[in-house]
Write a protein that holds these residues in place. Structure first.
Motif, PDB file in Angstrom:
ATOM      1  N   ALA A  38      -3.260  -8.838  -4.232  1.00 12.63           N
ATOM      2  CA  ALA A  38      -4.343  -8.044  -3.644  1.00 12.63           C
ATOM      3  C   ALA A  38      -5.632  -8.850  -3.552  1.00 12.63           C
ATOM      4  CB  ALA A  38      -4.564  -6.778  -4.460  1.00 12.63           C
ATOM      5  N   LYS A  39      -5.743  -9.907  -4.355  1.00 13.74           N
ATOM      6  CA  LYS A  39      -6.940 -10.754  -4.349  1.00 13.74           C
ATOM      7  C   LYS A  39      -6.935 -11.760  -3.201  1.00 13.74           C
ATOM      8  CE  LYS A  39      -6.730 -10.690  -9.352  1.00 13.74           C
ATOM      9  NZ  LYS A  39      -6.429 -11.504 -10.527  1.00 13.74           N
ATOM     10  N   PHE A  40      -5.783 -11.975  -2.569  1.00 13.98           N
ATOM     11  CA  PHE A  40      -5.655 -12.992  -1.523  1.00 13.98           C
ATOM     12  C   PHE A  40      -6.491 -12.622  -0.298  1.00 13.98           C
ATOM     13  CE2 PHE A  40      -1.054 -14.537  -2.604  1.00 13.98           C
ATOM     14  CZ  PHE A  40      -1.470 -14.907  -3.853  1.00 13.98           C
ATOM     15  N   ARG A  41      -6.894 -13.671   0.427  1.00 11.19           N
ATOM     16  CA  ARG A  41      -7.519 -13.457   1.727  1.00 11.19           C
ATOM     17  C   ARG A  41      -6.493 -12.746   2.615  1.00 11.19           C
ATOM     18  NH1 ARG A  41      -7.912 -18.509   0.300  1.00 11.19           N
ATOM     19  NH2 ARG A  41      -6.376 -19.284   1.763  1.00 11.19           N
ATOM     20  N   LYS A  42      -6.919 -12.156   3.669  1.00 13.14           N
ATOM     21  CA  LYS A  42      -6.002 -11.426   4.552  1.00 13.14           C
ATOM     22  C   LYS A  42      -5.752 -12.223   5.841  1.00 13.14           C
ATOM     23  CE  LYS A  42      -5.974  -8.094   1.590  1.00 13.14           C
ATOM     24  NZ  LYS A  42      -5.890  -8.685   0.287  1.00 13.14           N
ATOM     25  N   ASP A  43      -5.412 -13.496   5.697  1.00  8.54           N
ATOM     26  CA  ASP A  43      -5.055 -14.302   6.863  1.00  8.54           C
ATOM     27  C   ASP A  43      -3.531 -14.357   6.997  1.00  8.54           C
ATOM     28  OD1 ASP A  43      -4.200 -16.110   4.913  1.00  8.54           O
ATOM     29  OD2 ASP A  43      -5.896 -17.443   5.171  1.00  8.54           O
ATOM     30  N   GLN A  44      -3.039 -15.007   8.030  1.00  2.00           N
ATOM     31  CA  GLN A  44      -1.604 -15.032   8.324  1.00  2.00           C
ATOM     32  C   GLN A  44      -0.780 -15.642   7.187  1.00  2.00           C
ATOM     33  OE1 GLN A  44      -0.575 -17.157  11.890  1.00  2.00           O
ATOM     34  NE2 GLN A  44       1.524 -16.400  11.891  1.00  2.00           N
ATOM     35  N   ILE A  45      -1.224 -16.737   6.630  1.00  2.41           N
ATOM     36  CA  ILE A  45      -0.491 -17.402   5.554  1.00  2.41           C
ATOM     37  C   ILE A  45      -0.456 -16.513   4.308  1.00  2.41           C
ATOM     38  CG2 ILE A  45      -0.493 -19.369   3.967  1.00  2.41           C
ATOM     39  CD1 ILE A  45      -1.748 -21.001   6.280  1.00  2.41           C
ATOM     40  N   SER A  46      -1.590 -15.969   3.950  1.00  2.00           N
ATOM     41  CA  SER A  46      -1.659 -15.101   2.767  1.00  2.00           C
ATOM     42  C   SER A  46      -0.774 -13.875   2.923  1.00  2.00           C
ATOM     43  CB  SER A  46      -3.094 -14.662   2.510  1.00  2.00           C
ATOM     44  OG  SER A  46      -3.914 -15.774   2.256  1.00  2.00           O
ATOM     45  N   LEU A  47      -0.829 -13.257   4.080  1.00  2.00           N
ATOM     46  CA  LEU A  47      -0.020 -12.057   4.309  1.00  2.00           C
ATOM     47  C   LEU A  47       1.473 -12.368   4.207  1.00  2.00           C
ATOM     48  CD1 LEU A  47      -2.043 -10.381   7.202  1.00  2.00           C
ATOM     49  CD2 LEU A  47      -1.908  -9.653   4.811  1.00  2.00           C
ATOM     50  N   TYR A  48       1.877 -13.526   4.687  1.00  2.00           N
ATOM     51  CA  TYR A  48       3.287 -13.930   4.592  1.00  2.00           C
ATOM     52  C   TYR A  48       3.722 -14.025   3.128  1.00  2.00           C
ATOM     53  CZ  TYR A  48       7.453 -16.816   4.654  1.00  2.00           C
ATOM     54  OH  TYR A  48       8.710 -17.304   4.428  1.00  2.00           O
ATOM     55  N   TYR A  49       2.943 -14.743   2.336  1.00  2.00           N
ATOM     56  CA  TYR A  49       3.309 -14.918   0.925  1.00  2.00           C
ATOM     57  C   TYR A  49       3.147 -13.626   0.119  1.00  2.00           C
ATOM     58  CZ  TYR A  49       4.242 -19.823   1.491  1.00  2.00           C
ATOM     59  OH  TYR A  49       4.804 -21.002   1.878  1.00  2.00           O
ATOM     60  N   MET A  50       2.156 -12.825   0.468  1.00  2.00           N
ATOM     61  CA  MET A  50       2.009 -11.532  -0.195  1.00  2.00           C
ATOM     62  C   MET A  50       3.269 -10.701   0.015  1.00  2.00           C
ATOM     63  SD  MET A  50      -1.902 -10.538   0.886  1.00  2.00           S
ATOM     64  CE  MET A  50      -1.813  -8.848   0.341  1.00  2.00           C
ATOM     65  N   ASP A  51       3.714 -10.646   1.240  1.00  2.00           N
ATOM     66  CA  ASP A  51       4.905  -9.869   1.574  1.00  2.00           C
ATOM     67  C   ASP A  51       6.137 -10.395   0.823  1.00  2.00           C
ATOM     68  OD1 ASP A  51       6.354  -7.873   3.193  1.00  2.00           O
ATOM     69  OD2 ASP A  51       7.233  -9.628   4.166  1.00  2.00           O
ATOM     70  N   GLN A  52       6.330 -11.708   0.828  1.00  2.00           N
ATOM     71  CA  GLN A  52       7.474 -12.309   0.137  1.00  2.00           C
ATOM     72  C   GLN A  52       7.460 -11.993  -1.351  1.00  2.00           C
ATOM     73  OE1 GLN A  52       9.624 -13.222   2.847  1.00  2.00           O
ATOM     74  NE2 GLN A  52      10.246 -14.592   1.229  1.00  2.00           N
ATOM     75  N   LEU A  53       6.320 -12.207  -1.973  1.00  2.00           N
ATOM     76  CA  LEU A  53       6.214 -11.982  -3.420  1.00  2.00           C
ATOM     77  C   LEU A  53       6.387 -10.515  -3.805  1.00  2.00           C
ATOM     78  CD1 LEU A  53       3.324 -14.338  -4.555  1.00  2.00           C
ATOM     79  CD2 LEU A  53       5.618 -14.204  -5.541  1.00  2.00           C
ATOM     80  N   ILE A  54       5.768  -9.642  -3.071  1.00  2.00           N
ATOM     81  CA  ILE A  54       5.879  -8.219  -3.389  1.00  2.00           C
ATOM     82  C   ILE A  54       7.313  -7.736  -3.203  1.00  2.00           C
ATOM     83  CG2 ILE A  54       5.181  -5.883  -2.667  1.00  2.00           C
ATOM     84  CD1 ILE A  54       2.367  -7.137  -2.110  1.00  2.00           C
ATOM     85  N   ARG A  55       7.948  -8.162  -2.111  1.00  2.00           N
ATOM     86  CA  ARG A  55       9.330  -7.733  -1.872  1.00  2.00           C
ATOM     87  C   ARG A  55      10.286  -8.287  -2.919  1.00  2.00           C
ATOM     88  NH1 ARG A  55      11.699  -9.463   2.505  1.00  2.00           N
ATOM     89  NH2 ARG A  55      10.100 -10.904   3.140  1.00  2.00           N
ATOM     90  N   SER A  56      10.180  -9.575  -3.233  1.00  2.00           N
ATOM     91  CA  SER A  56      11.144 -10.169  -4.170  1.00  2.00           C
ATOM     92  C   SER A  56      10.937  -9.669  -5.604  1.00  2.00           C
ATOM     93  CB  SER A  56      11.106 -11.695  -4.117  1.00  2.00           C
ATOM     94  OG  SER A  56       9.851 -12.213  -4.474  1.00  2.00           O
ATOM     95  N   SER A  57       9.701  -9.550  -6.037  1.00  2.05           N
ATOM     96  CA  SER A  57       9.461  -9.073  -7.410  1.00  2.05           C
ATOM     97  C   SER A  57       9.849  -7.599  -7.561  1.00  2.05           C
ATOM     98  CB  SER A  57       8.004  -9.295  -7.825  1.00  2.05           C
ATOM     99  OG  SER A  57       7.122  -8.542  -7.024  1.00  2.05           O
ATOM    100  N   SER A  58       9.541  -6.801  -6.561  1.00  2.00           N
ATOM    101  CA  SER A  58       9.919  -5.384  -6.605  1.00  2.00           C
ATOM    102  C   SER A  58      11.432  -5.226  -6.539  1.00  2.00           C
ATOM    103  CB  SER A  58       9.271  -4.619  -5.447  1.00  2.00           C
ATOM    104  OG  SER A  58       7.872  -4.662  -5.559  1.00  2.00           O
ATOM    105  N   SER A  59      12.074  -6.029  -5.727  1.00  2.00           N
ATOM    106  CA  SER A  59      13.524  -5.962  -5.588  1.00  2.00           C
ATOM    107  C   SER A  59      14.222  -6.299  -6.902  1.00  2.00           C
ATOM    108  CB  SER A  59      13.996  -6.903  -4.481  1.00  2.00           C
ATOM    109  OG  SER A  59      15.386  -6.804  -4.316  1.00  2.00           O
TER     110      SER A  59
END
Length: 135
Positions: A38-59
């Motif tokens: 949630a602390k990450f900037r909201k640019d394309q690279i950050s959003l990609y890694y945010m999505d990956q991390l949230i999905r994999s850790s939650s999974s």
């Protein structure tokens, strides 16, 4: 049905506190990833890694929860292998981010990396023991 065993070969299927402790640790890890990203900037690279991390850790947490309701040992081993796969993905993603210039600032406290590594080790060891026992 939990089949995870510790080195002393006690079956913790009946010890719900052991299984609950792992589940809580996985849930807390997923929550820490959400808070962390949630602390990450909201640019394309950050959003990609945010999505990956949230999905994999939650999974990882969700698959562990599902493993507790499996009917067969084979299904249980499969779910635990998915937990490990997702934890590995989270761990590698965190390593990538921690080494990039644009994300280093977020890694002041490396406890999230330590926890990811510890969870991978726990589930790798557990899966290895399960496979050795059951061929």
């Amino acid at each position: 049905m939990d089949y995870l065993k510790l080195p002393d070969d006690n079956n913790y299927a009946e010890d719900s506190s052991f299984s609950y402790g792992l589940e809580e640790r996985l849930v807390n890890f997923a929550v820490s990833i959400v808070d962390f990203t949630a602390k990450f900037r909201k640019d394309q690279i950050s959003l990609y890694y945010m999505d990956q991390l949230i999905r994999s850790s939650s999974s990882a947490a969700l698959n562990f929860g599902e493993s507790r309701g499996t009917v067969t040992h084979k299904d249980y081993m499969y779910k635990i292998s998915l937990v490990l796969k997702e934890l590995n993905e989270s761990n590698v993603c965190l390593k990538i981010l921690s080494r990039t210039t644009c994300f280093k600032e977020y890694f002041e406290n490396e406890s999230i990396l330590k926890e990811a590594n510890e969870l991978v080790s726990i589930f790798f060891s557990s899966l290895k023991k399960l496979r050795a026992k059951n061929g």
